[in-house]
Write an enzyme that holds these catalytic residues in place. Structure first.
Site, PDB file in Angstrom:
ATOM      1  N   GLU A   1     -66.901 -37.892 -19.858  1.00  0.00           N
ATOM      2  CA  GLU A   1     -67.358 -36.665 -20.505  1.00  0.00           C
ATOM      3  C   GLU A   1     -66.565 -36.324 -21.757  1.00  0.00           C
ATOM      4  OE1 GLU A   1     -69.957 -34.414 -19.205  1.00  0.00           O
ATOM      5  OE2 GLU A   1     -70.494 -36.216 -18.081  1.00  0.00           O
TER       6      GLU A   1
ATOM      7  N   CYS B   1     -65.663 -25.898 -26.337  1.00  0.00           N
ATOM      8  CA  CYS B   1     -66.764 -26.855 -26.178  1.00  0.00           C
ATOM      9  C   CYS B   1     -67.346 -27.257 -27.525  1.00  0.00           C
ATOM     10  CB  CYS B   1     -67.880 -26.250 -25.328  1.00  0.00           C
ATOM     11  SG  CYS B   1     -67.568 -26.272 -23.557  1.00  0.00           S
TER      12      CYS B   1
ATOM     13  N   HIS C   1     -66.095 -29.144 -16.404  1.00  0.00           N
ATOM     14  CA  HIS C   1     -65.141 -29.926 -17.186  1.00  0.00           C
ATOM     15  C   HIS C   1     -63.764 -29.282 -17.054  1.00  0.00           C
ATOM     16  CE1 HIS C   1     -68.781 -31.055 -19.851  1.00  0.00           C
ATOM     17  NE2 HIS C   1     -68.488 -32.087 -19.080  1.00  0.00           N
TER      18      HIS C   1
END
Length: 439
Positions: free
Chosen positions: A174, A367, A246
């Protein structure tokens, strides 16, 4: 060696919508089906970039990926002209159409994992595009992401751009959302912390554990990192199942400071011990752990306290935390931040930014950016038009105001003219960024 951190933010694309496609992302699920505002989302993101530029930081941008993704729809058996494909998908597989239109590449913390030249064996800056294999809508991104990275970091004397790892669960990756680099100064050798949710072959109940240890280990080897300077730590199942899909939802770090929630790691003491051993002789680790008694895990995730940008800002003696306005709106996190900056710890100021359109889809300030530590020579060698100025931000905002919709509902994805709108908007953005080869 002198270097600085360049934040490459994702330019939010014209298809920003609340598709609810991300299992384990509570904000994405909670707002699924709501009407979004792509224009406002992109303008908010660009204003955040402008704020950091005005603070004296070097700010970059990554363009949105081409959407809709016709390759997906053709692979699903739809055929004919672009309009016929969309018409068929809207009627027969509306969820696939939502996936094809996903604007999730805006969250560039997931675009790649980056190791600066100070850490790598060959002295080049290494970037590995994330395969994002856990979620279908995100697994489509890496070919176009790799092309963007190659266009920006194309000088192989300075950069090595690696393709994504194999598309298998054991290699699930990720990107930088599960990676933190710590150091004395940006240009000095550092320690790279890789956080994973599961081992290869491991089956876990609950929300998906998106990062596999094998992926993190493979990237460390591929980047030529010194084994003693890579630390692998397991994210806690408690955090994952609470909605921390995450690690950057419960942890952020920069320079010599790690800022994290008490529930971030499966074994906090062991993680900190390994970091201290790895950093011995390089820097003294500063750890700032937020107790659950002061900020419940639920509040940390809902407000995205840790999905903030932790920055070394020119002229500031302590670090600056750029947090979403939701942190200010949540009683426990606002009170904690007030106590945090009143002390003499490494974080001296909290600035709040409005990125509500992104937040409603599950992505905060952290993000929206990919951190790339670069020397002056590397900055000069990369594609210059993605390094922002006030004028370039103005030009991008002009495109957004002209070409983006201010209202996008799920049913609007079936509009046969929308795909053309998106193509025209993206081409105009690429023209501003002098990246026409990506059109």
């Amino acid at each position: 060696m002198s270097a600085r951190e360049v934040n490459f933010d994702g330019l939010i694309g014209p298809t920003h919508n609340y598709g609810g496609l991300s299992d384990g992302n509570l904000a994405s699920s909670r707002n699924a089906g709501d009407v979004s505002n792509p224009r406002e989302a992109a303008l908010q993101g660009l204003e955040k970039m402008r704020t950091l530029l005005r603070a004296g930081l070097t700010q970059g941008v990554l363009p949105p990926l081409p959407r809709p993704n016709f390759d997906l729809l053709v692979s699903a058996g739809f055929s004919g002209s672009d309009r016929q494909i969309i018409e068929q998908a809207a009627a027969q597989a509306p969820r696939l159409l939502k996936i094809a239109y996903s604007a999730s590449s805006m969250w560039t913390a997931n675009a790649a994992t980056v190791s600066p030249s100070a850490d790598t064996q060959d002295g080049r800056l290494h970037l590995t595009a994330a395969n994002l294999s856990t979620m279908l809508h995100r697994s489509l991104e890496h070919p176009d992401t790799t092309a963007s990275l190659q266009a920006i970091f194309g000088d192989d004397r300075h950069f090595a751009v690696h393709a994504a790892l194999p598309m298998h669960a054991d290699f699930a990756d990720e990107g930088a959302a599960n990676h933190v680099r710590l150091c004395a100064t940006h240009g000095a050798p550092g320690v790279e912390l890789f956080v994973y949710g599961r081992d290869a072959g491991e089956s876990i109940a609950g929300y998906p554990s998106r990062q596999a240890r094998l992926a993190s280990e493979s990237i460390s080897r591929g980047h030529g990192l010194a084994p003693g300077r890579s630390v692998f730590a397991r994210q806690s199942a408690e955090a994952i199942n609470a909605g921390a899909f995450h690690n950057d939802v419960v942890c952020v770090g920069t320079a010599d400071t790690l800022f994290f929630h008490e529930a971030a790691f499966e074994d906090t003491a062991a993680t900190l011990d390994r970091l201290r051993k790895a950093s011995d002789g390089l820097f003294d680790l500063k750890s700032v752990m937020v107790p659950a008694a002061e900020v419940p895990l639920e509040d940390a995730i809902r407000s995205y306290l840790f999905n903030s940008q932790l920055l070394v800002v020119p002229g500031e003696s302590r670090l600056v935390l750029v947090a979403p306005s939701e942190v200010q709106d949540t009683e426990s996190t606002r009170a904690y931040c007030e106590r945090l900056i009143s002390g003499n710890g490494p974080i001296g100021r909290v600035d709040y930014v409005d990125v509500r359109q992104s937040m409603r889809n599950g992505g905060g300030p952290a993000c929206l950016r990919l951190r790339v530590v670069m020397t002056d020579a590397e900055i000069a060698a990369c594609h210059q038009a993605v390094l922002l100025t006030e004028d370039r931000i103005d030009a991008l905002q002009a495109v957004v105001r002209t070409a983006y919709r201010d209202r996008l509902a799920p049913e609007d994805l079936a509009d046969l003219s929308f795909a053309d709108e998106c193509r025209i908007a993206r081409e105009a953005l690429l023209d501003v960024l002098e990246l026409e080869e990506l059109a």
